[in-house]
Design a protein around this motif. Structure first.
Motif, short mmCIF file in Angstrom:
data_model
loop_
_atom_site.label_atom_id
_atom_site.label_comp_id
_atom_site.label_asym_id
_atom_site.label_seq_id
_atom_site.Cartn_x
_atom_site.Cartn_y
_atom_site.Cartn_z
N ALA A 42 46.22 33.00 29.87
CA ALA A 42 44.98 33.73 29.54
C ALA A 42 43.90 33.31 30.53
O ALA A 42 43.32 32.22 30.39
N LEU A 43 43.64 34.15 31.52
CA LEU A 43 42.63 33.82 32.51
C LEU A 43 41.21 34.01 31.97
O LEU A 43 40.26 33.41 32.48
N SER A 44 41.07 34.83 30.95
CA SER A 44 39.75 35.07 30.35
C SER A 44 39.70 34.46 28.97
O SER A 44 40.66 34.57 28.19
N SER A 45 38.59 33.81 28.67
CA SER A 45 38.45 33.17 27.37
C SER A 45 38.46 34.21 26.26
O SER A 45 37.88 35.29 26.39
N GLY A 46 39.13 33.88 25.16
CA GLY A 46 39.17 34.76 24.01
C GLY A 46 40.21 35.86 24.09
O GLY A 46 40.28 36.71 23.20
N HIS A 47 41.03 35.87 25.14
CA HIS A 47 42.05 36.89 25.29
C HIS A 47 43.44 36.28 25.13
O HIS A 47 43.67 35.10 25.41
N GLU A 48 44.37 37.13 24.72
CA GLU A 48 45.74 36.69 24.58
C GLU A 48 46.36 36.45 25.95
O GLU A 48 46.01 37.12 26.92
N PRO A 49 47.29 35.49 26.06
CA PRO A 49 47.97 35.26 27.35
C PRO A 49 48.72 36.51 27.80
O PRO A 49 49.28 37.25 26.99
N THR A 50 48.67 36.77 29.10
CA THR A 50 49.40 37.88 29.70
C THR A 50 50.15 37.38 30.92
O THR A 50 49.96 36.24 31.36
N LYS A 51 51.01 38.23 31.47
CA LYS A 51 51.75 37.87 32.67
C LYS A 51 50.83 37.94 33.88
O LYS A 51 50.35 39.01 34.26
N VAL A 52 50.57 36.79 34.48
CA VAL A 52 49.72 36.73 35.66
C VAL A 52 50.53 36.15 36.82
O VAL A 52 51.54 35.47 36.64
N ILE A 53 50.07 36.45 38.03
CA ILE A 53 50.80 36.03 39.24
C ILE A 53 50.53 34.56 39.53
O ILE A 53 49.39 34.10 39.51
N SER A 54 51.60 33.84 39.81
CA SER A 54 51.50 32.44 40.23
C SER A 54 52.41 32.24 41.43
O SER A 54 53.63 32.32 41.32
N VAL A 55 51.81 31.99 42.59
CA VAL A 55 52.58 31.86 43.83
C VAL A 55 53.02 30.41 43.99
O VAL A 55 52.28 29.56 44.50
N ASN A 56 54.22 30.13 43.51
CA ASN A 56 54.78 28.77 43.59
C ASN A 56 53.85 27.73 42.96
O ASN A 56 53.86 26.56 43.35
N GLY A 57 53.05 28.15 42.00
CA GLY A 57 52.15 27.23 41.32
C GLY A 57 51.01 26.73 42.19
O GLY A 57 50.27 25.82 41.78
N SER A 58 50.82 27.31 43.38
CA SER A 58 49.78 26.84 44.30
C SER A 58 48.50 27.65 44.12
O SER A 58 48.50 28.87 44.28
N LEU A 59 47.42 26.96 43.82
CA LEU A 59 46.13 27.64 43.71
C LEU A 59 45.66 28.18 45.05
O LEU A 59 45.04 29.26 45.13
N TRP A 60 45.96 27.45 46.13
CA TRP A 60 45.54 27.89 47.46
C TRP A 60 46.26 29.17 47.87
O TRP A 60 45.63 30.08 48.43
N LEU A 61 47.56 29.22 47.61
CA LEU A 61 48.29 30.46 47.91
C LEU A 61 47.79 31.60 47.04
O LEU A 61 47.75 32.76 47.48
N GLY A 62 47.42 31.29 45.83
CA GLY A 62 46.81 32.30 44.96
C GLY A 62 45.51 32.84 45.54
O GLY A 62 45.25 34.04 45.50
N ASP A 63 44.69 31.93 46.10
CA ASP A 63 43.45 32.37 46.75
C ASP A 63 43.74 33.33 47.89
O ASP A 63 43.10 34.38 48.03
N LEU A 64 44.71 32.96 48.71
CA LEU A 64 45.07 33.81 49.86
C LEU A 64 45.56 35.17 49.40
O LEU A 64 45.22 36.20 49.99
N LEU A 65 46.35 35.20 48.34
CA LEU A 65 46.85 36.46 47.83
C LEU A 65 45.70 37.32 47.30
O LEU A 65 45.65 38.54 47.58
N GLN A 66 44.80 36.73 46.56
CA GLN A 66 43.67 37.50 46.04
C GLN A 66 42.81 38.07 47.16
O GLN A 66 42.38 39.23 47.12
N ILE A 67 42.54 37.25 48.17
CA ILE A 67 41.74 37.72 49.31
C ILE A 67 42.46 38.84 50.03
O ILE A 67 41.85 39.85 50.42
N ALA A 68 43.80 38.69 50.21
CA ALA A 68 44.57 39.74 50.86
C ALA A 68 44.53 41.04 50.06
O ALA A 68 44.40 42.14 50.62
N MET A 69 44.62 40.93 48.73
CA MET A 69 44.55 42.12 47.88
C MET A 69 43.18 42.79 47.98
O MET A 69 43.07 44.02 48.00
N LEU A 70 42.13 41.98 48.07
CA LEU A 70 40.79 42.54 48.19
C LEU A 70 40.61 43.23 49.54
O LEU A 70 40.03 44.33 49.62
N LEU A 71 41.11 42.60 50.61
CA LEU A 71 41.02 43.21 51.93
C LEU A 71 41.81 44.52 51.99
O LEU A 71 41.36 45.50 52.60
#
Length: 401
Positions: free
Chosen positions: A330-359
């Motif tokens: 659950a990335l948002s407080s008060g919400h039920e857990p959902t399936k979210v993307i986790s790139v090998n458990g790395s927060l840094w790789l997650g940052d790169l993926l989010q930035i790539a998606m935004l670009l």
């Protein structure tokens, strides 16, 4: 290239379109808000997602509503009262929002069909989306392009605005009703509070939209709100309001009261940055920021598509490589857990993926702005111009007689 392409199209549209008052710093604000909403919806485990500002970024949708009410009142309230025509106004607004809505709808139909199959739900989703009813409480959930609920609610707000402005005129009192009732309904009745979408989305929209109208009215009634100040004071006001919004949204997720009051905070931002007199406004009106502001609608409507495509690709990769790329969280407080993307458990790789998606969203937005938004808007404007010319010609003999 991004800035050049967008601003050239923007300049062309302004030369060929009906002249309207624009608030460039606020346009850039809207673009920033659209990017924050996109980061919120990408659902990636990352440093960016764990920022309190991102976790509560759904509130930036309410900035759209407040700014929309302000800009629409600025450009159309007096004209509608003087006989501009509700039908003409609504057709122009349809030309602004419907072409891109239709394109994303058509792209989402095969996605939802592949995910959930073809059945009554998909048929209902298509019909309600085509008729712009999907944000008015007629569906039991968000279907197809989940961001389009706000387009449905906003068009309904346009209909109400046109009716009030043409029949009652510039009176403020009708808009006090949603300003008073909206927070009460959202705080006590809405199951998701301020994060209302398909169910109480119209209440949420009218609340912010009405605040924008009142904001414009206050600015017109009290010249002190437009009077120039010392440049350093203008800059201080802008910087203080910017930091206040960042801090407010960051902590608002912990309180329903703060969430429901967020449109009031955005109203303050609109009042401050409509002045466009400080150093922050000068930064916001730089070419790149203006380009982001111009792309706002495409960013908002396309980011769910980018999210859906990236998730589909990662699901295929997950199966082929026998790796785990999704976790229940659950990335948002008060919400039920959902399936979210986790790139090998790395927060840094997650940052790169989010930035790539935004670009990727930004690049696609340039294309849809040039190929869908502007052609659709200009076609409707030309249609309105031809009808206007035809009307003038049809009544000309009467004047000659």
């Amino acid at each position: 290239m991004l800035v050049t392409a967008v601003l050239s199209a923007y300049a062309f549209s302004m030369d060929s379109a009906e002249k309207i008052t624009r608030y460039h710093a606020l346009d850039s604000w809207r673009g920033i808000c659209a990017c924050m909403v996109a980061l919120f919806h990408f659902d990636v485990i990352s440093h960016l997602s764990f920022l309190p500002l991102t976790r509560n970024a759904y509130l930036f949708v309410d900035f759209f509503f407040v700014l929309s009410g302000f800009v629409i009142a600025s450009n159309y309230r007096s004209r509608l009262a003087e006989g501009f025509g509700s039908g003409r106004f609504l057709l122009l607004r349809l030309g602004r929002i419907y072409p891109l809505h239709l394109v994303t709808l058509l792209l989402f139909i095969p996605i939802d069909a592949a995910k959930d199959g073809v059945g009554p739900n998909l048929l209902q989703a298509i019909v309600t989306n085509v008729l712009l009813l999907q944000g008015l409480g007629v569906n039991p959930q968000n279907w197809l392009n989940f961001a389009s609920w706000s387009i449905s609610a906003e068009f309904a707000a346009y209909v109400i605005f046109a009716s009030v402005a043409s029949r009652i005129g510039p009176a403020v009192w009708p808009w006090l009703i949603p300003i008073i009732a909206g927070p009460v309904v959202l705080a006590t009745v809405s199951p998701d509070g301020m994060n209302a979408t398909y169910d109480y989305g119209l209440v949420r929209c009218l609340y912010g939209f009405a605040l924008g109208i009142v904001c414009f009215d206050l600015r017109e009634r009290f010249p002190v709100l437009r009077a120039p100040l010392v440049p350093s004071v203008e800059t201080w006001l802008e910087a203080a309001s910017f930091m206040f919004v960042v801090g407010y949204v960051s902590v608002a997720g912990n309180s329903v009261t703060l969430q429901v009051a967020s449109p009031l905070v955005f109203t303050l931002v609109v009042l401050v940055f409509a002045r466009e007199a400080g150093a922050v406004s000068r930064r916001l009106t730089m070419p790149f920021m203006l380009a982001i502001g111009t792309l706002t609608y495409s960013i908002y409507m396309l980011h769910p598509l980018v999210r859906a495509v990236v998730r589909a690709i990662l699901m295929v990769v997950e199966r082929l490589w026998h790796t785990e790329l999704f976790v229940s969280y659950a990335l948002s407080s008060g919400h039920e857990p959902t399936k979210v993307i986790s790139v090998n458990g790395s927060l840094w790789l997650g940052d790169l993926l989010q930035i790539a998606m935004l670009l990727l969203t930004l690049l696609l937005s340039v294309a849809t702005y040039r190929l869908v938004e502007e052609p659709g808007r200009n076609w409707v404007r030309r249609l309105m111009d031809r009808r206007k010319v035809g009307t003038v010609r049809s009544v000309q003999p009467a004047f000659d007689a």
